[in-house]
Design a protein around this motif. Structure first.
Motif, PDB file in Angstrom:
ATOM      1  N   GLN A   1       1.243  -1.410  -0.037  1.00 14.15           N
ATOM      2  CA  GLN A   1       0.320   0.322   0.380  1.00 14.15           C
ATOM      3  C   GLN A   1       0.835   1.196  -0.206  1.00 14.15           C
ATOM      4  OE1 GLN A   1      -2.692  -0.052  -0.035  1.00 14.15           O
ATOM      5  NE2 GLN A   1      -3.787  -1.915  -0.524  1.00 14.15           N
ATOM      6  N   GLN A   2       1.590   1.535   0.553  1.00 16.09           N
ATOM      7  CA  GLN A   2       2.551   2.710   0.903  1.00 16.09           C
ATOM      8  C   GLN A   2       3.642   2.683  -0.673  1.00 16.09           C
ATOM      9  OE1 GLN A   2       3.336   4.969   3.187  1.00 16.09           O
ATOM     10  NE2 GLN A   2       4.510   5.347   1.579  1.00 16.09           N
ATOM     11  N   THR A   3       4.025   1.372  -1.201  1.00 15.03           N
ATOM     12  CA  THR A   3       4.331   2.092  -2.863  1.00 15.03           C
ATOM     13  C   THR A   3       3.534   2.392  -3.615  1.00 15.03           C
ATOM     14  OG1 THR A   3       6.141  -0.422  -1.823  1.00 15.03           O
ATOM     15  CG2 THR A   3       5.099   0.440  -4.259  1.00 15.03           C
ATOM     16  N   LEU A   4       2.687   1.702  -3.465  1.00 14.35           N
ATOM     17  CA  LEU A   4       1.047   2.079  -4.419  1.00 14.35           C
ATOM     18  C   LEU A   4       1.117   3.795  -4.028  1.00 14.35           C
ATOM     19  CD1 LEU A   4      -1.223   2.249  -6.347  1.00 14.35           C
ATOM     20  CD2 LEU A   4      -2.501   1.341  -4.798  1.00 14.35           C
ATOM     21  N   ARG A   5       0.929   4.490  -3.275  1.00 11.93           N
ATOM     22  CA  ARG A   5       0.645   5.222  -1.978  1.00 11.93           C
ATOM     23  C   ARG A   5       1.964   6.333  -2.770  1.00 11.93           C
ATOM     24  NH1 ARG A   5      -1.080   3.645   2.708  1.00 11.93           N
ATOM     25  NH2 ARG A   5       1.150   4.181   3.342  1.00 11.93           N
ATOM     26  N   ASP A   6       3.294   5.757  -3.369  1.00 14.35           N
ATOM     27  CA  ASP A   6       4.303   7.131  -4.092  1.00 14.35           C
ATOM     28  C   ASP A   6       3.958   6.786  -5.669  1.00 14.35           C
ATOM     29  OD1 ASP A   6       5.785   6.481  -1.132  1.00 14.35           O
ATOM     30  OD2 ASP A   6       7.053   4.924  -1.337  1.00 14.35           O
ATOM     31  N   VAL A   7       3.956   5.447  -5.512  1.00 14.59           N
ATOM     32  CA  VAL A   7       3.603   5.593  -7.584  1.00 14.59           C
ATOM     33  C   VAL A   7       2.605   6.644  -7.917  1.00 14.59           C
ATOM     34  CG1 VAL A   7       2.790   4.116  -9.029  1.00 14.59           C
ATOM     35  CG2 VAL A   7       4.506   3.021  -8.049  1.00 14.59           C
ATOM     36  N   LEU A   8       1.388   6.525  -7.059  1.00 10.90           N
ATOM     37  CA  LEU A   8       0.441   7.796  -7.759  1.00 10.90           C
ATOM     38  C   LEU A   8       1.268   9.629  -7.317  1.00 10.90           C
ATOM     39  CD1 LEU A   8      -2.619   5.505  -5.690  1.00 10.90           C
ATOM     40  CD2 LEU A   8      -1.853   5.982  -8.642  1.00 10.90           C
ATOM     41  N   ALA A   9       1.652   9.027  -6.067  1.00 13.95           N
ATOM     42  CA  ALA A   9       2.205  10.506  -5.841  1.00 13.95           C
ATOM     43  C   ALA A   9       3.511  10.947  -7.342  1.00 13.95           C
ATOM     44  CB  ALA A   9       2.500  11.133  -4.679  1.00 13.95           C
ATOM     45  N   HIS A  10       3.856  10.435  -7.914  1.00 11.42           N
ATOM     46  CA  HIS A  10       4.583  10.529  -8.837  1.00 11.42           C
ATOM     47  C   HIS A  10       3.754  10.772 -10.615  1.00 11.42           C
ATOM     48  CE1 HIS A  10       7.622  10.117  -5.497  1.00 11.42           C
ATOM     49  NE2 HIS A  10       8.136  10.855  -6.058  1.00 11.42           N
ATOM     50  N   LEU A  11       2.561  10.474 -10.371  1.00 10.65           N
ATOM     51  CA  LEU A  11       1.808  10.532 -11.685  1.00 10.65           C
ATOM     52  C   LEU A  11       0.911  11.584 -11.350  1.00 10.65           C
ATOM     53  CD1 LEU A  11       1.464   6.761 -11.387  1.00 10.65           C
ATOM     54  CD2 LEU A  11       3.310   7.677 -12.919  1.00 10.65           C
ATOM     55  N   THR A  12       0.663  12.471 -13.427  1.00  9.49           N
ATOM     56  CA  THR A  12       0.198  13.531 -12.991  1.00  9.49           C
ATOM     57  C   THR A  12      -0.469  12.940 -14.934  1.00  9.49           C
ATOM     58  OG1 THR A  12       1.909  14.583 -13.848  1.00  9.49           O
ATOM     59  CG2 THR A  12       1.070  15.640 -11.228  1.00  9.49           C
ATOM     60  N   LEU A  13      -1.398  13.713 -15.083  1.00  7.15           N
ATOM     61  CA  LEU A  13      -1.691  14.074 -16.690  1.00  7.15           C
ATOM     62  C   LEU A  13      -2.391  15.209 -16.491  1.00  7.15           C
ATOM     63  CD1 LEU A  13      -4.607  11.171 -16.214  1.00  7.15           C
ATOM     64  CD2 LEU A  13      -2.685  10.754 -17.015  1.00  7.15           C
ATOM     65  N   GLU A  14      -1.408  16.338 -17.855  1.00  6.33           N
ATOM     66  CA  GLU A  14      -2.601  16.907 -18.359  1.00  6.33           C
ATOM     67  C   GLU A  14      -3.431  17.272 -19.051  1.00  6.33           C
ATOM     68  OE1 GLU A  14       0.529  19.728 -19.713  1.00  6.33           O
ATOM     69  OE2 GLU A  14       2.058  19.063 -18.469  1.00  6.33           O
ATOM     70  N   ILE A  15      -4.492  17.498 -18.748  1.00  4.63           N
ATOM     71  CA  ILE A  15      -5.619  17.432 -19.540  1.00  4.63           C
ATOM     72  C   ILE A  15      -6.603  18.534 -19.481  1.00  4.63           C
ATOM     73  CG2 ILE A  15      -8.494  16.752 -19.220  1.00  4.63           C
ATOM     74  CD1 ILE A  15      -6.714  14.497 -17.390  1.00  4.63           C
ATOM     75  N   GLU A  16      -7.016  18.790 -20.808  1.00  5.85           N
ATOM     76  CA  GLU A  16      -7.935  19.850 -21.486  1.00  5.85           C
ATOM     77  C   GLU A  16      -9.299  19.731 -21.111  1.00  5.85           C
ATOM     78  OE1 GLU A  16      -8.957  22.090 -25.208  1.00  5.85           O
ATOM     79  OE2 GLU A  16      -7.673  20.988 -25.315  1.00  5.85           O
ATOM     80  N   ALA A  17      -9.991  19.512 -19.877  1.00  8.97           N
ATOM     81  CA  ALA A  17     -10.907  19.338 -19.166  1.00  8.97           C
ATOM     82  C   ALA A  17     -12.283  19.886 -19.872  1.00  8.97           C
ATOM     83  CB  ALA A  17     -11.311  19.967 -17.475  1.00  8.97           C
ATOM     84  N   GLU A  18     -13.326  18.899 -19.211  1.00  5.26           N
ATOM     85  CA  GLU A  18     -14.817  19.383 -20.590  1.00  5.26           C
ATOM     86  C   GLU A  18     -15.411  20.326 -19.860  1.00  5.26           C
ATOM     87  OE1 GLU A  18     -18.032  15.861 -19.478  1.00  5.26           O
ATOM     88  OE2 GLU A  18     -17.525  15.915 -21.192  1.00  5.26           O
TER      89      GLU A  18
END
Length: 406
Positions: free
Chosen positions: A378-395
């Motif tokens: 679970q800690q590794t998953l939190r670390d992974v998600l903290a380093h992923l982003t998306l640049e989105i043109e939201a509707e």
């Protein structure tokens, strides 16, 4: 050389195709035409509608296959069962496939075999709704009987919900009936098994991470199951009853279950490997390649040694999703490499449209992890998600904004 037909060519079938090739099998993918990644992975492609048992049987006979399989989806299960029965191949029978792909017939089989399952009624028309609602206790859940996952399935809190959702459920179905059942309220979990020559090779309960929509659906899974010690034997006993009820043999099995007041209930089951990275997770836990086991099982090879002495490695899977609906302009990934990250992949590219998650089809990628303990995973998953982003043109927002990956 064994010739194995694999039904479907989506991303979920790619690991199965690759595993079969590692075993030295000649792989034939059956699929409708399209830009499916599995079409470029197999040794040969047979264009056939995998929802059409007769078309798949004709292709299987023409290819003179030694086995047929699929995973992660029910789409080709009827065709698989039909081919196995008509050609005498290892795998689920035609009758098993029919039971697994019709929720009403499945529930009837559960009752006959003494499986713990929610009370239900068959609804053949609007006139059946009132007496069913009087007999069952709210909240209720209405289900299209012939759809996968959560399609045509709705939780109903009152009579008004039932009347409204009945039309939506029937619109999603090809059948003239649906089922209305009591909505069990407890802790949802799952289980995976494999059956060969009439005996379970293994039965493995696992925990679920749910996305709380209507109805809730799994966004991730984890092993070991947190309730394994008190409830594991009960879950395994129910799983074995289900296997007998549906007549499942020479196939993987996926179960949806729930704990209510200390009792294990079975929601549904199917004679194929589960989705959302379950086969990967089972392989990590047992120290084997579960996709290779699925392929080997389909041609009659003994798979029991693969699961005989498991290292029991804690692991989890998690579907990646976007917090908003829009168009992705860039994907940010600054995750440090780690031997505990088995898979971190996206099934989208910049320019792709994404939706805020409402069902499993809204996934944008996945993470599969292992660790020394469930807490470490679970800690590794939190670390992974903290380093992923998306640049989105939201509707619903002007301009391009940066969002976390969920």
């Amino acid at each position: 050389m064994k010739k194995l037909m694999i039904l479907g060519a989506s991303y979920s079938q790619v690991p199965l195709i690759r595993a079969a090739k590692r075993l030295g099998f000649y792989t034939v993918v059956a699929s409708i035409p399209g830009s499916y990644p599995g079409l470029g992975e197999a040794d040969a492609v047979c264009y056939a509608d995998i929802t059409d048992p007769e078309a798949v049987l004709a292709a299987a006979k023409a290819e003179q296959i030694d086995g047929i399989c699929t995973c992660c989806m029910d789409t080709g299960l009827l065709a698989q069962g039909y081919v196995c029965s008509r050609m005498g191949l290892p795998g689920p029978s035609w009758e098993t496939a029919r039971l697994c792909t019709n929720k009403y017939r499945m529930k009837e089989a559960f009752l006959a075999a003494g499986v713990n399952t929610a009370r239900f009624r068959k609804i053949s028309g609007r006139d059946d709704l009132a007496p069913a609602m009087q007999d069952l206790r709210f909240p209720l859940i209405i289900k299209a009987v012939d759809q996968m996952g959560s399609r045509g399935v709705f939780i109903c809190q009152d009579e008004e919900d039932v009347l409204r959702c009945y039309d939506r459920s029937m619109a999603a179905s090809r059948k003239s009936y649906c089922i209305l059942e009591e909505y069990l309220q407890g802790t949802m979990f799952g289980a995976e098994a494999m059956v060969q020559n009439g005996k379970p090779v293994y039965v493995l309960p696992f925990g679920n991470e749910h996305c709380m929509k209507n109805p809730p659906f799994p966004k991730g899974h984890s092993i070991p199951w947190e309730a394994q010690a008190p409830l594991g034997p009960q879950a395994e006993a129910q799983a074995e009853k289900v296997i007998a009820a549906l007549g499942i043999d020479n196939a993987p099995v996926n179960f949806d279950m729930m704990v209510v007041d200390g009792q294990v209930y079975v929601i549904e089951a199917s004679a194929r490997a589960g989705a959302t990275g379950i086969a990967d997770m089972v392989g990590i836990y047992y120290g084997t390649d579960c996709y290779e086991a699925i392929a080997a099982l389909a041609v009659g090879a003994d798979v029991s040694p693969r699961f005989a002495d498991p290292p029991r490695i804690p692991c989890l899977t998690h579907l990646l999703s976007s917090p908003v609906t829009g168009v992705v302009r860039a994907i940010g990934n600054t995750v440090a490499p780690s031997e505990d990250i088995i898979d971190l992949s996206f099934n989208i590219r910049p320019g792709a449209a994404v939706r805020r998650m409402t069902n499993g089809g809204d996934r944008i990628g996945q993470v599969i992890l292992r660790g020394d303990s469930p807490e470490a995973c679970q800690q590794t998953l939190r670390d992974v998600l903290a380093h992923l982003t998306l640049e989105i043109e939201a509707e619903d927002h002007a301009g391009i904004h940066c969002y976390p990956v969920l």
